[in-house]
Scaffold this motif. Structure first.
Motif, PDB file in Angstrom:
ATOM      1  N   GLN A  24       0.839  -1.194   0.000  1.00  0.00           N
ATOM      2  CA  GLN A  24       0.000   0.000   0.000  1.00  0.00           C
ATOM      3  C   GLN A  24       0.874   1.244   0.000  1.00  0.00           C
ATOM      4  OE1 GLN A  24      -2.264  -0.609   3.559  1.00  0.00           O
ATOM      5  NE2 GLN A  24      -0.777   0.409   4.852  1.00  0.00           N
ATOM      6  N   ARG A  25       0.254   2.340  -0.449  1.00  0.00           N
ATOM      7  CA  ARG A  25       0.963   3.620  -0.493  1.00  0.00           C
ATOM      8  C   ARG A  25       0.045   4.664   0.114  1.00  0.00           C
ATOM      9  NH1 ARG A  25       3.127   5.511  -6.204  1.00  0.00           N
ATOM     10  NH2 ARG A  25       0.928   5.432  -6.704  1.00  0.00           N
ATOM     11  N   THR A  26       0.564   5.416   1.051  1.00  0.00           N
ATOM     12  CA  THR A  26      -0.234   6.474   1.653  1.00  0.00           C
ATOM     13  C   THR A  26      -0.130   7.724   0.797  1.00  0.00           C
ATOM     14  OG1 THR A  26       1.586   7.306   2.994  1.00  0.00           O
ATOM     15  CG2 THR A  26       0.196   5.580   3.971  1.00  0.00           C
ATOM     16  N   GLY A  27      -0.910   8.717   1.107  1.00  0.00           N
ATOM     17  CA  GLY A  27      -0.895   9.954   0.348  1.00  0.00           C
ATOM     18  C   GLY A  27       0.387  10.736   0.507  1.00  0.00           C
ATOM     19  N   LYS A  28       1.233  10.338   1.450  1.00  0.00           N
ATOM     20  CA  LYS A  28       2.474  11.063   1.711  1.00  0.00           C
ATOM     21  C   LYS A  28       3.639  10.345   1.034  1.00  0.00           C
ATOM     22  CE  LYS A  28       0.639  12.452   6.138  1.00  0.00           C
ATOM     23  NZ  LYS A  28       0.750  12.312   7.587  1.00  0.00           N
ATOM     24  N   ASP A  55      -9.406   4.946   4.935  1.00  0.00           N
ATOM     25  CA  ASP A  55      -9.226   6.313   4.452  1.00  0.00           C
ATOM     26  C   ASP A  55     -10.132   6.575   3.257  1.00  0.00           C
ATOM     27  OD1 ASP A  55      -7.278   6.947   6.315  1.00  0.00           O
ATOM     28  OD2 ASP A  55      -5.650   6.234   5.041  1.00  0.00           O
ATOM     29  N   GLU A  58      -7.303   5.160  -1.008  1.00  0.00           N
ATOM     30  CA  GLU A  58      -6.186   4.285  -0.706  1.00  0.00           C
ATOM     31  C   GLU A  58      -5.629   3.702  -1.994  1.00  0.00           C
ATOM     32  OE1 GLU A  58      -8.048   1.548   1.991  1.00  0.00           O
ATOM     33  OE2 GLU A  58      -7.627   2.813   3.706  1.00  0.00           O
TER      34      GLU A  58
END
Length: 99
Positions: A24-28, A55, A58
């Motif tokens: 997964q990759r967060t918005g940051k 969230d 995602e």
């Protein structure tokens, strides 16, 4: 709830019995991290992952680490966006007069 379905292939043929994991990759930033889920592909090379979305937006990708026969690979980015569910109208007790 959301799900991601993928198929691990080599030259259009599904690969059975291989382990696929989720990142997964967060918005940051653009850093991919292990999402803590993995599964084994079925006879057709398919794999399914289920999520409870926390969230509003995602991003995920499916990852195959590779082995002695096949090179490592990963899917494109899968973006899941949470939407509001429209409430179901409550039936009214009032009756409409017949014409």
């Amino acid at each position: 709830k959301a799900s991601i379905v993928g198929k691990l292939r080599s030259h259009k043929d599904g690969l059975a019995g291989e382990t696929v994991s989720v990142e997964q990759r967060t918005g940051k930033g653009n850093v991919w991290t292990d999402a803590g889920q993995s599964a084994t592909t079925d006879a057709d090379g398919k794999v399914t992952f289920a999520f409870v979305q926390s969230d509003k937006k995602e991003q995920y990708r499916l990852v195959f680490a590779g082995d002695s026969t096949y090179r490592k690979s990963h899917s494109g980015t899968v973006t899941i966006t949470r939407t509001k569910v429209k409430p179901t109208p409550t039936p009214s007790d009032s009756q409409t007069p017949a014409p």
